[in-house]
Design a protein around this motif. Sequence first.
Motif, PDB file in Angstrom:
ATOM      1  N   TYR A  32       0.870  -1.172   0.000  1.00  0.00           N
ATOM      2  CA  TYR A  32       0.000   0.000   0.000  1.00  0.00           C
ATOM      3  C   TYR A  32       0.906   1.222   0.000  1.00  0.00           C
ATOM      4  N   TYR A  36       1.118  11.710   1.109  1.00  0.00           N
ATOM      5  CA  TYR A  36       0.532  12.663   2.031  1.00  0.00           C
ATOM      6  C   TYR A  36       1.031  14.066   1.700  1.00  0.00           C
ATOM      7  N   TYR A  98      -0.247  -2.198   9.487  1.00  0.00           N
ATOM      8  CA  TYR A  98      -0.473  -1.046   8.617  1.00  0.00           C
ATOM      9  C   TYR A  98       0.306   0.200   9.013  1.00  0.00           C
TER      10      TYR A  98
ATOM     11  N   TYR B  33      -1.957   5.477  16.048  1.00  0.00           N
ATOM     12  CA  TYR B  33      -0.516   5.467  15.800  1.00  0.00           C
ATOM     13  C   TYR B  33       0.104   6.752  16.347  1.00  0.00           C
ATOM     14  N   PHE B  45       7.774   6.159  12.718  1.00  0.00           N
ATOM     15  CA  PHE B  45       6.784   5.421  13.485  1.00  0.00           C
ATOM     16  C   PHE B  45       7.297   5.184  14.902  1.00  0.00           C
ATOM     17  N   TYR B  48       1.995   1.571  17.799  1.00  0.00           N
ATOM     18  CA  TYR B  48       0.685   1.322  17.197  1.00  0.00           C
ATOM     19  C   TYR B  48      -0.211   0.653  18.239  1.00  0.00           C
ATOM     20  N   ASP B  56       2.671  -3.361  18.487  1.00  0.00           N
ATOM     21  CA  ASP B  56       3.925  -2.945  17.852  1.00  0.00           C
ATOM     22  C   ASP B  56       4.452  -1.692  18.547  1.00  0.00           C
ATOM     23  N   GLN B  97      -9.087   0.730  10.712  1.00  0.00           N
ATOM     24  CA  GLN B  97      -8.416  -0.573  10.857  1.00  0.00           C
ATOM     25  C   GLN B  97      -9.301  -1.720  10.402  1.00  0.00           C
ATOM     26  N   ILE B  98      -9.970  -1.517   9.280  1.00  0.00           N
ATOM     27  CA  ILE B  98     -10.731  -2.609   8.697  1.00  0.00           C
ATOM     28  C   ILE B  98      -9.896  -3.327   7.639  1.00  0.00           C
ATOM     29  N   SER B  99      -9.084  -2.583   6.915  1.00  0.00           N
ATOM     30  CA  SER B  99      -8.204  -3.196   5.922  1.00  0.00           C
ATOM     31  C   SER B  99      -6.927  -2.387   5.814  1.00  0.00           C
ATOM     32  N   GLY B 100      -5.972  -2.940   5.061  1.00  0.00           N
ATOM     33  CA  GLY B 100      -4.681  -2.262   4.933  1.00  0.00           C
ATOM     34  C   GLY B 100      -4.735  -0.961   4.172  1.00  0.00           C
ATOM     35  N   THR B 101      -5.843  -0.687   3.515  1.00  0.00           N
ATOM     36  CA  THR B 101      -5.937   0.559   2.760  1.00  0.00           C
ATOM     37  C   THR B 101      -6.690   1.640   3.525  1.00  0.00           C
ATOM     38  N   ASP B 102      -7.000   1.376   4.785  1.00  0.00           N
ATOM     39  CA  ASP B 102      -7.689   2.406   5.573  1.00  0.00           C
ATOM     40  C   ASP B 102      -6.809   3.642   5.707  1.00  0.00           C
ATOM     41  N   THR B 103      -7.398   4.784   5.498  1.00  0.00           N
ATOM     42  CA  THR B 103      -6.667   6.036   5.606  1.00  0.00           C
ATOM     43  C   THR B 103      -6.309   6.315   7.056  1.00  0.00           C
ATOM     44  N   GLN B 104      -5.064   6.706   7.269  1.00  0.00           N
ATOM     45  CA  GLN B 104      -4.659   7.189   8.580  1.00  0.00           C
ATOM     46  C   GLN B 104      -4.863   8.700   8.588  1.00  0.00           C
ATOM     47  N   PHE B 106      -4.327  12.189  10.451  1.00  0.00           N
ATOM     48  CA  PHE B 106      -3.367  12.754  11.390  1.00  0.00           C
ATOM     49  C   PHE B 106      -3.940  13.954  12.130  1.00  0.00           C
ATOM     50  N   GLY B 107      -3.518  14.094  13.378  1.00  0.00           N
ATOM     51  CA  GLY B 107      -3.786  15.307  14.114  1.00  0.00           C
ATOM     52  C   GLY B 107      -2.771  16.381  13.755  1.00  0.00           C
TER      53      GLY B 107
END
Lengths: 112, 115
Positions: A32, A36, A98, B33, B45, B48, B56, B97-104, B106-107
């Motif tokens: 993926y 950003y 992820y 995260y 990182f 998590y 992690d 966190q439903i799939s690997g393509t879920d948007t993160q 940010f604050g």
Amino acid sequence: QQQVKQSPQSLIVQKGGISIINCAYENTAFDYFPWYQQFPGKGPALLIAIRPDVSEKKEGRFTISFNKSAKQFSLHIMDSQPGDSATYFCAASGGSNYKLTFGKGTLLTVNP
Amino acid sequence: GAGVSQSPSNKVTEKGKDVELRCDPISGHTALYWYRQSLGQGLEFLIYFQGNSAPDKSGLPSDRFSAERTGGSVSTLTIQRTQQEDSAVYLCASSQQISGTDTQYFGPGTRLTVL
């Protein structure tokens, strides 16, 4: 070990021109690849993302090109505008948690 | 709806002091995260969370850094005995966190300055 390498570090483009930012990755488990955009004093915001099952994705003026065999991907900004001036980060993730591994960023300046 | 919020927005502290940074994720987001943004280093990182557990923690730079998340919502990042090299912007992100393509998402970050 820097897992995602981004270039250039900075980029100056004239209004209406094309901005191109490149990234290369090492970890073949990555599946993926988001880009950003970050404005000063703000957190990064997702611009566009791609999975390795396609070679290109376009959203408006923004296009990601992806080369799986070369482990490279790039962001193209067509008809660049002064409002596009920001720092752009490529990133990659893969596996079960992820977490994003980021490139070091590209400071884009679009001159009017 | 409300986005990810972080507090304080700025924190200036003296070397050796402890600091706590807070993150309020988007309601309903189970993944959280923490990242650190240093000049010239990009975003790194740190840790998590999935719910209240932290599967992690591999990015925490030393045992002076710890984080917790309670009630599957708010998270606190604690830095003990701060050092000048801890100066950075600390960013929190959350996702469904439903799939690997879920948007993160940010604050805006907390800018920490250690004098």
